[in-house]
Scaffold this motif. Structure first.
Motif, PDB file in Angstrom:
ATOM      1  N   ARG A 102       0.816  -1.217   0.000  1.00 50.98           N
ATOM      2  CA  ARG A 102       0.000   0.000   0.000  1.00 50.98           C
ATOM      3  C   ARG A 102       0.849   1.267   0.000  1.00 50.98           C
ATOM      4  O   ARG A 102       0.518   2.248  -0.655  1.00 50.98           O
ATOM      5  N   HIS A 103       1.964   1.268   0.747  1.00 49.23           N
ATOM      6  CA  HIS A 103       2.771   2.486   0.889  1.00 49.23           C
ATOM      7  C   HIS A 103       4.091   2.357   0.127  1.00 49.23           C
ATOM      8  O   HIS A 103       5.178   2.369   0.704  1.00 49.23           O
ATOM      9  N   PHE A 104       3.998   2.234  -1.177  1.00 47.31           N
ATOM     10  CA  PHE A 104       5.192   2.184  -2.017  1.00 47.31           C
ATOM     11  C   PHE A 104       4.827   2.625  -3.420  1.00 47.31           C
ATOM     12  O   PHE A 104       3.769   2.234  -3.919  1.00 47.31           O
ATOM     13  N   PRO A 105       5.665   3.428  -4.090  1.00 47.20           N
ATOM     14  CA  PRO A 105       6.932   3.984  -3.616  1.00 47.20           C
ATOM     15  C   PRO A 105       6.741   4.961  -2.447  1.00 47.20           C
ATOM     16  O   PRO A 105       5.685   5.583  -2.327  1.00 47.20           O
ATOM     17  N   LEU A 106       7.786   5.079  -1.647  1.00 49.02           N
ATOM     18  CA  LEU A 106       7.767   6.024  -0.535  1.00 49.02           C
ATOM     19  C   LEU A 106       9.162   6.598  -0.372  1.00 49.02           C
ATOM     20  O   LEU A 106      10.146   5.973  -0.777  1.00 49.02           O
ATOM     21  N   ALA A 158       8.193  -4.226   7.785  1.00 50.52           N
ATOM     22  CA  ALA A 158       7.053  -3.310   7.936  1.00 50.52           C
ATOM     23  C   ALA A 158       6.511  -2.869   6.577  1.00 50.52           C
ATOM     24  O   ALA A 158       5.295  -2.774   6.381  1.00 50.52           O
ATOM     25  N   ILE A 159       7.407  -2.616   5.628  1.00 52.08           N
ATOM     26  CA  ILE A 159       6.976  -2.156   4.295  1.00 52.08           C
ATOM     27  C   ILE A 159       6.398  -3.306   3.481  1.00 52.08           C
ATOM     28  O   ILE A 159       5.299  -3.202   2.931  1.00 52.08           O
ATOM     29  N   ARG A 186       3.096  -1.067   6.187  1.00 51.87           N
ATOM     30  CA  ARG A 186       3.098   0.135   7.010  1.00 51.87           C
ATOM     31  C   ARG A 186       3.875   1.250   6.306  1.00 51.87           C
ATOM     32  O   ARG A 186       4.734   0.988   5.475  1.00 51.87           O
ATOM     33  N   ASN A 187       3.571   2.473   6.651  1.00 54.06           N
ATOM     34  CA  ASN A 187       4.186   3.636   6.013  1.00 54.06           C
ATOM     35  C   ASN A 187       5.465   4.018   6.745  1.00 54.06           C
ATOM     36  O   ASN A 187       5.426   4.706   7.760  1.00 54.06           O
ATOM     37  N   MET A 188       6.595   3.626   6.205  1.00 53.01           N
ATOM     38  CA  MET A 188       7.870   3.890   6.859  1.00 53.01           C
ATOM     39  C   MET A 188       8.448   5.259   6.514  1.00 53.01           C
ATOM     40  O   MET A 188       9.612   5.539   6.771  1.00 53.01           O
ATOM     41  N   ALA A 189       7.614   6.123   5.965  1.00 53.19           N
ATOM     42  CA  ALA A 189       7.975   7.539   5.850  1.00 53.19           C
ATOM     43  C   ALA A 189       7.253   8.356   6.914  1.00 53.19           C
ATOM     44  O   ALA A 189       7.441   9.569   7.004  1.00 53.19           O
ATOM     45  N   ASP A 190       6.427   7.704   7.722  1.00 52.71           N
ATOM     46  CA  ASP A 190       5.617   8.372   8.740  1.00 52.71           C
ATOM     47  C   ASP A 190       6.304   8.269  10.099  1.00 52.71           C
ATOM     48  O   ASP A 190       6.678   7.169  10.537  1.00 52.71           O
ATOM     49  N   ALA A 193       8.455   5.501  14.899  1.00 51.14           N
ATOM     50  CA  ALA A 193       8.583   5.428  16.355  1.00 51.14           C
ATOM     51  C   ALA A 193       8.108   4.071  16.865  1.00 51.14           C
ATOM     52  O   ALA A 193       8.712   3.482  17.778  1.00 51.14           O
ATOM     53  N   ALA A 194       7.036   3.558  16.274  1.00 49.77           N
ATOM     54  CA  ALA A 194       6.514   2.252  16.693  1.00 49.77           C
ATOM     55  C   ALA A 194       7.516   1.140  16.398  1.00 49.77           C
ATOM     56  O   ALA A 194       7.739   0.252  17.220  1.00 49.77           O
ATOM     57  N   VAL A 195       8.147   1.185  15.225  1.00 51.33           N
ATOM     58  CA  VAL A 195       9.132   0.156  14.876  1.00 51.33           C
ATOM     59  C   VAL A 195      10.360   0.264  15.777  1.00 51.33           C
ATOM     60  O   VAL A 195      10.929  -0.754  16.199  1.00 51.33           O
ATOM     61  N   LEU A 196      10.763   1.483  16.097  1.00 54.51           N
ATOM     62  CA  LEU A 196      11.860   1.668  17.062  1.00 54.51           C
ATOM     63  C   LEU A 196      11.544   0.957  18.372  1.00 54.51           C
ATOM     64  O   LEU A 196      12.378   0.226  18.921  1.00 54.51           O
TER      65      LEU A 196
END
Length: 199
Positions: free
Chosen positions: A84-88, A119-120, A125-129, A134-137
């Motif tokens: 869903r969130h690609f390209p990003l 995640a991607i 998930r949107n790894m530009a957000d 923060a959640a993945v951290l």
């Protein structure tokens, strides 16, 4: 003497994701040190003749999806070729990995890189957000302060330095593994990396 491998990559790349766990296992098994080097492949493409995915010919884009499915199945690595969130944009996650490498070391940065790829390409998930980053951290057990540190001048300078080093080394695609000055481009070249380490 312990060998050192330079790992140049864009964290949003599916090819980085497909090879990352195998690279991690290889480094551990061969007791090889890794220097984690996220780089700006937008810049690298501009100086090496590469094109961002949306600018590539339709035939190339279509074949990329075929190859992603093939490698996902062959390697047994789950992957949604069209999440869903690609390209990003890659800079937010690349800067975060750079900050973690600087403050927590290569092992933590490798763990985070793998989690971002998952995640991607699996969780969509949107790894530009910033909230998702923060959640993945937190999921990786890393300090939330790294998110702010990812935006400081020191981290940005390191990211720019990685990009210059990649260009100087002749890197043009992600992932690239540089060992003793020799480039191995692509996750499908990890067998050659292993052979070089054994030489």
């Amino acid at each position: 003497m312990r060998r050192t491998l330079d790992y140049y990559f864009a964290p949003q790349s599916p090819w980085v994701y497909l090879g990352h766990a195998r690279l991690t296992e290889l480094l551990q098994r061969t007791n090889t040190e890794v220097r984690v080097r996220p780089a700006d492949f937008g810049h690298i493409f501009s100086v090496s003749g590469g094109l961002p995915l949306p600018q590539r010919a339709p035939q190339r884009q279509a074949y990329r999806l075929v190859e992603l499915r093939r490698f996902s199945e062959a390697l047994g690595v789950p992957l949604n070729p069209q999440p869903r969130h690609f390209p990003l944009p890659g800079d937010p996650s690349a800067l975060l990995i750079t900050a973690v490498a600087a403050h927590d070391g290569a092992a933590a940065a490798m763990r985070l890189t793998g989690a971002i790829g998952q995640a991607i390409w699996v969780q969509e998930r949107n790894m530009a957000d910033a909230t998702e980053l923060a959640a993945v951290l937190a999921e990786c057990g890393l300090d939330a302060e790294r998110l702010a540190q990812a935006q400081d001048a020191q981290t940005k300078a390191l990211y720019a330095q990685h990009t210059r080093e990649a260009v100087d080394a002749g890197v043009f695609g992600a992932p690239s593994y540089v060992l003793d000055g020799e480039i191995f481009w692509g996750q499908d070249r990890l067998d050659f990396v292993e052979r070089r380490l054994a030489a």
